[in-house]
Write a protein that holds these residues in place. Structure first.
Motif, PDB file in Angstrom:
ATOM      1  N   LEU A 111     -47.278  23.256  20.352  1.00 41.02           N
ATOM      2  CA  LEU A 111     -48.686  23.095  19.988  1.00 41.02           C
ATOM      3  C   LEU A 111     -48.847  21.947  18.994  1.00 41.02           C
ATOM      4  O   LEU A 111     -48.032  21.756  18.100  1.00 41.02           O
ATOM      5  N   GLY A 112     -49.927  21.183  19.149  1.00 38.57           N
ATOM      6  CA  GLY A 112     -50.242  20.122  18.211  1.00 38.57           C
ATOM      7  C   GLY A 112     -49.370  18.887  18.335  1.00 38.57           C
ATOM      8  O   GLY A 112     -49.411  18.027  17.445  1.00 38.57           O
ATOM      9  N   PRO A 116     -51.996  17.138  16.068  1.00 33.96           N
ATOM     10  CA  PRO A 116     -53.061  18.061  16.477  1.00 33.96           C
ATOM     11  C   PRO A 116     -54.438  17.428  16.312  1.00 33.96           C
ATOM     12  O   PRO A 116     -54.690  16.725  15.323  1.00 33.96           O
ATOM     13  N   ASN A 117     -55.332  17.667  17.284  1.00 31.35           N
ATOM     14  CA  ASN A 117     -56.701  17.161  17.111  1.00 31.35           C
ATOM     15  C   ASN A 117     -57.449  18.054  16.124  1.00 31.35           C
ATOM     16  O   ASN A 117     -56.972  19.114  15.736  1.00 31.35           O
ATOM     17  N   ASP A 119     -60.236  19.747  16.400  1.00 34.82           N
ATOM     18  CA  ASP A 119     -61.061  20.837  16.922  1.00 34.82           C
ATOM     19  C   ASP A 119     -60.629  22.157  16.285  1.00 34.82           C
ATOM     20  O   ASP A 119     -59.463  22.555  16.390  1.00 34.82           O
ATOM     21  N   HIS A 121     -61.106  25.076  17.134  1.00 27.64           N
ATOM     22  CA  HIS A 121     -60.683  26.075  18.104  1.00 27.64           C
ATOM     23  C   HIS A 121     -59.380  25.695  18.792  1.00 27.64           C
ATOM     24  O   HIS A 121     -58.920  26.405  19.697  1.00 27.64           O
ATOM     25  N   ASN A 122     -58.783  24.607  18.378  1.00 29.48           N
ATOM     26  CA  ASN A 122     -57.485  24.216  18.887  1.00 29.48           C
ATOM     27  C   ASN A 122     -56.478  25.322  18.568  1.00 29.48           C
ATOM     28  O   ASN A 122     -56.409  25.800  17.433  1.00 29.48           O
ATOM     29  N   TYR A 124     -53.500  25.275  17.838  1.00 25.26           N
ATOM     30  CA  TYR A 124     -52.639  24.922  16.712  1.00 25.26           C
ATOM     31  C   TYR A 124     -53.264  25.380  15.391  1.00 25.26           C
ATOM     32  O   TYR A 124     -52.616  26.023  14.566  1.00 25.26           O
ATOM     33  N   TRP A 125     -54.547  25.056  15.196  1.00 27.81           N
ATOM     34  CA  TRP A 125     -55.208  25.424  13.942  1.00 27.81           C
ATOM     35  C   TRP A 125     -55.437  26.922  13.856  1.00 27.81           C
ATOM     36  O   TRP A 125     -55.420  27.509  12.764  1.00 27.81           O
TER      37      TRP A 125
END
Length: 449
Positions: A111-112, A116-117, A119, A121-122, A124-125
């Motif tokens: 992930l990321g 990571p972008n 967003d 709701h990504n 990763y975050w």
């Protein structure tokens, strides 16, 4: 930053840059590890192969025995890790996985990666925030004086709940639900959400039979993605797990099988007929509502702990106000010397601690103790009376083992408590060791006899 927001204050974070470079472990580094309240491990092949990293972990574990069903270690997985290669105390922990299997090839995707972008709701975050809240909940819990840790439960004694391996978009929900279960003392099978083989129906069914053996509750989280077909079959991971759970439910009287689907799923839009049939019978509600439903079901299923022998093997919650902490240390040492285990929660939260979390943690200590003994020395009689009312509320009058030791000074207001459940010992002239030991033994004998 995420940890600071979740904790409500800045956290003192130390990162072992020296170990990343595989430098020698120094006494300063070891002291830092030993004094830490939590250890965050980012598992990678280089970490597992590092002699110094393993020494760092061993030092932390030696100085941080498990607290009930909780560990002070938090594991981040960047890639799939063989559980059996980990330290025994880490093998049953649920890692926070920063990777997902590709829907078709099942190969891990980080992930990321590479960046990571932004967003929110990504995934990763979402993982970062979930991890931050796990750490914050651990750090907010008040420190208590454990004068002797209760003996570990017998191996295999923890009851088992089975939670089906989820589809990728349900992975975050699976992590949250299983973490709640483990915190309540349940063994979750499978150990990881990606633990089932998907190279054929026979191998999958064999693994399911093994994990479902002895389970007290069956749970499945369902999304609107059918998943890849298993080789040589039209079945998917979701349908095979559902069929196994239904078969076990029908063969075991009283077995519960709880299924959940998010309320936004429209069954008419689900094209796969087998998945639509499974979703049709699933509970449709918000995730938090379903999580509470599952935890309530577990609370009804978990057997009560066996009574401890009278005066032997008891865990005592020793409560004392701020003015009686020296007295608490004296009495606690006496009880440990006579063979009892003692936990003494702080009377007030530490600076920066969440008061609600502090109260909930102390309540949990009271519930899990065999007896509660309140010391009445220099503290106000109102504080003592409040502790009595709190203990009765938590334990109920039929399951109450509560005593008050009245210590010096001799002149003070009498307690305004009239109850057959309350046992008192008059030590206002001074703490008498044999009298205190006999009082605790009688308290245990009356409660367990």
């Amino acid at each position: 930053m995420a940890l600071g927001r979740a904790l409500g204050r800045d956290a003192d974070i130390w990162m072992d840059y020296a170990l990343v470079a595989n430098a020698q472990v120094t006494p300063t580094l070891i002291d830092t590890v030993r004094s830490s309240r939590a250890l965050l491990l980012v598992l990678s092949p280089s970490y597992q192969n590092s002699e110094w990293c393993q020494r760092e972990l061993a030092n932390f574990l030696d100085n941080n025995p498990p607290g009930g069903d909780r560990e002070a270690v938090f594991v981040v997985e960047q890639y799939p890790v063989d559980r059996l290669s980990l330290h025994p105390r880490l093998q049953e922990l649920t890692p926070v996985q920063f990777w997902v299997p590709d829907a078709n090839t099942r190969t891990p995707e980080l992930l990321g990666w590479p960046v990571p972008n932004q967003d929110e709701h990504n995934p990763y975050w979402e993982k970062v925030n979930y991890l931050a809240n796990l750490l914050a909940n651990h750090l907010r819990a008040p420190l208590v004086k454990v004068l002797q840790r209760p003996p570990a439960a017998a191996a295999g004694a923890s009851p088992v709940v089975w939670v089906a391996g989820p589809a990728p978009r349900m992975a975050g929900y699976w992590d949250q639900l299983t973490e709640s279960m483990r915190l309540r003392g349940w063994t979750v099978r499978p150990v990881s959400r990606d633990g089932y083989p998907q190279d054929g129906v026979a191998a999958l069914r064999e693994a399911l039979d093994r994990d479902m053996d002895g389970a007290r509750l069956l749970v499945q989280l369902l999304g609107d993605e059918p998943g890849a077909r298993l080789p040589g079959s039209d079945a998917t991971l979701a349908t095979v797990q559902h069929a196994a759970a239904k078969a076990l439910q029908q063969s075991c009287s009283g077995m519960k099988y709880l299924r959940w689907r998010p309320p936004e799923i429209d069954l008419e839009q689900v094209e796969d007929p087998d998945l639509r049939e499974i979703l049709f019978g699933a509970t449709r509600c918000g995730f938090e509502q379903f999580r509470q439903q599952v935890l309530e079901a577990l609370d009804h299923l978990k057997p009560p702990p066996p009574p401890a022998p009278a005066g032997d093997g008891m865990t005592i919650c020793l409560a004392a106000g701020e003015k009686d902490q020296a007295l608490c240390d004296e009495v606690g040492a006496l009880l440990v010397e006579r063979g009892w285990d003692v936990v003494s929660p702080s009377p007030v939260p530490e600076s920066g601690e969440n008061p609600q979390t502090f109260r909930e943690t102390v309540d949990e200590i009271i519930r899990n103790s065999d007896a509660v003994v309140v010391l009445y020395g220099r503290e106000s009689h109102l504080w003592i009376e409040a502790q009595y009312a709190r203990t009765v509320r938590l334990l109920g009058r039929q399951n109450l083992a509560l005593g008050v030791i009245e210590a010096p000074p001799g002149e003070k207001p009498p307690l305004k408590i009239a109850s057959r459940n309350l046992q008192t010992l008059d030590c206002r002239g001074g703490i008498e060791r044999d009298a205190v030991a006999g009082f605790i033994a009688r308290l245990g004998a009356e409660h367990h006899g």
